[in-house]
Structure formats: structure tokens, C-alpha cells
Enzyme design. Structure first.
Site: not given
Ligand code: ATR
Length: 293
Positions: A26, A71, A75, A111, A136, A248
Site C-alpha cells: 500500500s 488489513t 477489519k 475491497d 470461501g 488479486g
Molecule cells: P478471511 O477473513 O480471510 O476470509 P476467515 O474468516 O478465517 O478468513 O475465512 C477463511 C476461509 O477460508 C473460510 O471460508 C475457510 O473455510 P472454513 O469456513 O470451512 O474454515 C476457508 N479455508 C481456509 N483454509 C482452507 C482450505 N485449506 N481449504 C478450503 N477452504 C479453506
């Protein structure tokens, strides 16, 4: 408030706060935007201890700070701290941009707008009438769904490892009939024009378990993460039928442009900054970085 055109005064002060924050591009991005308009700004990276966010914001402001990017992992806390929010921040319940307006903290979330612009303008991939799959259901995805839906895709499926989280997120958009939730298994037999990876899997070098045949002809695969090499998701997508693959970095630069516009009231050009960042890949983080910042 210090005037960025007043060369007798110190430059206007901005920063990104996070933990970790050392990877953030940034500062380079905002300094290049400012140079387009002859604005004098200082832009810092501030690493904040978990539990110390509110205090850090207050000190920054007391020291003359005029705006902040926020970040991971702050957030949601930034959302709670702000006095007023833009509609898109209220929808995301997360703030990545704070403007200090008198005594008021105004919170925005740029975002989703950054992602939408990168996909539709920079990559030339329309979302209107297309079938979109978002992987996700965490904060990163929640932050971008509203702007994606404004493009009126024909369908938007939220797929998540923990299906209940996808269902809960889809419920927030229940008024939009095109939003549905799914697990990864249930994607078998369906294909999509645009697939956006918003999971944290790329950060760990992992891949969500996707079935074969998920890409329609001409599909775009977009990873909201970025790094100095294609992510494991991008490599998988390329090998499994995606026609176009992106990380991204464009979202990062476009969300920064939205923040810049909020603070300075002008829209910077992004293409040259993106090119500059690509040309300085050696300065990039070795590990993929999370969306925005
Ligand atoms: P962020 O704020 O970066 O979105 P988060 O709220 O912790 O972080 O969400 C992480 C996301 O990545 C979730 O959707 C998580 O899936 P779960 O809800 O089942 O935990 C997903 N995620 C993380 N590691 C993963 C993996 N190895 N394979 C698939 N999904 C993954």
C-alpha cells in the site's frame, strides 16, 4: 487538517495497520497515486498488536494522521470503532478504509469495488448474466459479495468447506434469488463462467477440493490472494480448463484507488501502478498475501 498542496507543511499522513503488515504494498501504491496529482503524502506501515487496535488508531490520529487502511486481522474491529459507515461497509460489516472527518471516524470498505473493477474493467470479463462461483465464506468473501451482486450475475454460488457458513452468508443475501450456498462436493456436474477463490487456502499453499469440469468454456479463475508466483489455485485452474487466470494484485491496486478517492476526492489511474508492481516482483512477498494490502 494539513493541506497536501502546502509545501511549507509536513506531508499529509496516512498508514496501513495490520498484523502482519510488512508485506503490504500500500505505501508504494499510494505514493504513486499521489505523485499523479502532485500531492505530498507520507504513507506508513504500522504493525499493531492484537488487542491494541483502538489505541493505535487513537495515537495515529493524535499524531495528525488523516486516513487509514486496515488489513488482517482488524477489519471487523475497525467496523466496530467507526462512528459512521458507507453502505458497502455496513453490508460487509468490515472496514478497510477509515477517513478522519473532524471528530468522526468514517469507515468504508473498498475491497469488493476493487475486485469488481479488476474483473470487469481490467480483465474485461463481464459478470452480468454469468454464472459465478465464490469459494470461501469468511470475512474476505463477505466483504465482496455486495459489489459482485450489483453486477447482476445470473447465479452466484457460495461454496465452503464448512457448508453451514456458506448457508449463513447466503441467507444475508436472501433477497437476491440468484445467491445459493453449497459444499465443494455438490459442485460436481455444475460449471461456472467465473470462479473467485476467497478462501485462505492459498495462504497455506493448499487447494479447495474442487471437482473436475467446473469451468465453463472461456472461464475466468480469479484468486483474491496474490504473491510473486501463481498460487496453487491458479496453477490448478490453468491445468483444469480455465481460459483466463488472475491473482488479486489488480484488486489490491483498485481497492487502493477507491480509498485514495475517498481521502483525496480524485480517482487515480491504476494501469501504470499495476505495471510498476509487476516489474518489481522481486520486492514482493514470497508467500501469497491476503486480499487487499
Ligand atoms: P478471511 O477473513 O480471510 O476470509 P476467515 O474468516 O478465517 O478468513 O475465512 C477463511 C476461509 O477460508 C473460510 O471460508 C475457510 O473455510 P472454513 O469456513 O470451512 O474454515 C476457508 N479455508 C481456509 N483454509 C482452507 C482450505 N485449506 N481449504 C478450503 N477452504 C479453506
Amino acid at each position: 487538517m494539513s493541506d497536501p498542496f502546502d509545501f511549507g507543511r509536513p506531508p499529509a499522513l496516512y498508514a496501513v495497520m495490520g498484523n502482519p503488515v510488512s508485506h503490504s504494498k500500500s505505501p508504494q501504491i499510494h505514493l504513486q497515486f499521489a505523485a499523479q496529482f502532485g500531492l505530498r503524502i507520507e504513507y506508513r506501515r504500522i504493525q499493531v498488536d492484537v488487542g491494541g487496535f483502538a489505541q493505535a488508531v487513537s495515537s495515529f490520529r493524535a499524531n495528525g494522521g488523516q486516513g487509514l487502511n486496515i488489513t488482517v486481522p482488524f477489519k471487523l474491529e475497525a467496523f466496530e470503532l467507526c462512528d459512521r459507515h458507507s453502505d458497502r461497509a455496513a453490508q460487509a460489516r468490515a472496514v478497510n478504509t477509515i477517513a478522519f472527518r473532524g471528530q468522526e471516524l468514517y469507515g468504508d470498505n473498498t475491497d469488493g469495488a476493487g475486485l469488481r473493477r479488476d474483473i470487469t474493467q481490467n480483465l474485461g470479463c463481464p459478470l452480468r448474466g454469468r454464472r459465478v462461483l465464490v469459494l470461501g465464506a469468511g470475512g474476505a468473501v463477505r466483504g465482496v459479495l455486495g459489489p459482485l451482486l450489483e453486477e447482476a450475475p445470473a447465479a452466484l454460488v457460495i461454496a465452503n468447506r464448512t457448508v453451514d457458513k456458506a448457508v449463513a452468508l447466503a441467507r444475508l443475501f436472501a433477497a437476491r434469488r440468484q445467491v445459493t450456498a453449497s459444499g465443494f462436493d455438490a459442485l460436481a456436474g455444475h460449471s461456472f463462467d467465473v470462479m473467485i477463490n476467497g478462501t485462505a487456502a492459498s495462504l497455506e499453499g493448499e487447494l479447495p477440493p474442487l471437482p473436475e469440469g467446473v469451468f465453463a468454456a472461456g472461464a475466468l479463475a480469479y484468486d483474491m490472494m496474490y504473491g510473486d508466483a501463481p498460487t496453487v489455485f491458479m496453477r490448478w485452474a490453468e491445468a483444469h480448463g480455465a481460459s483466463q487466470v488472475a491473482d488479486g494484485l489488480g484488486m489490491l491496486v483498485e481497492q487502493a484507488a477507491e480509498s485514495f478517492q475517498l481521502w483525496h476526492g480524485r480517482r487515480p489511474a491504476t494501469a501504470a501502478v499495476m505495471e510498476w508492481l509487476l516489474g518489481h516482483a522481486a520486492d514482493a512477498t514470497e508467500q501469497p498475501a491476503p486480499p487487499g494490502h
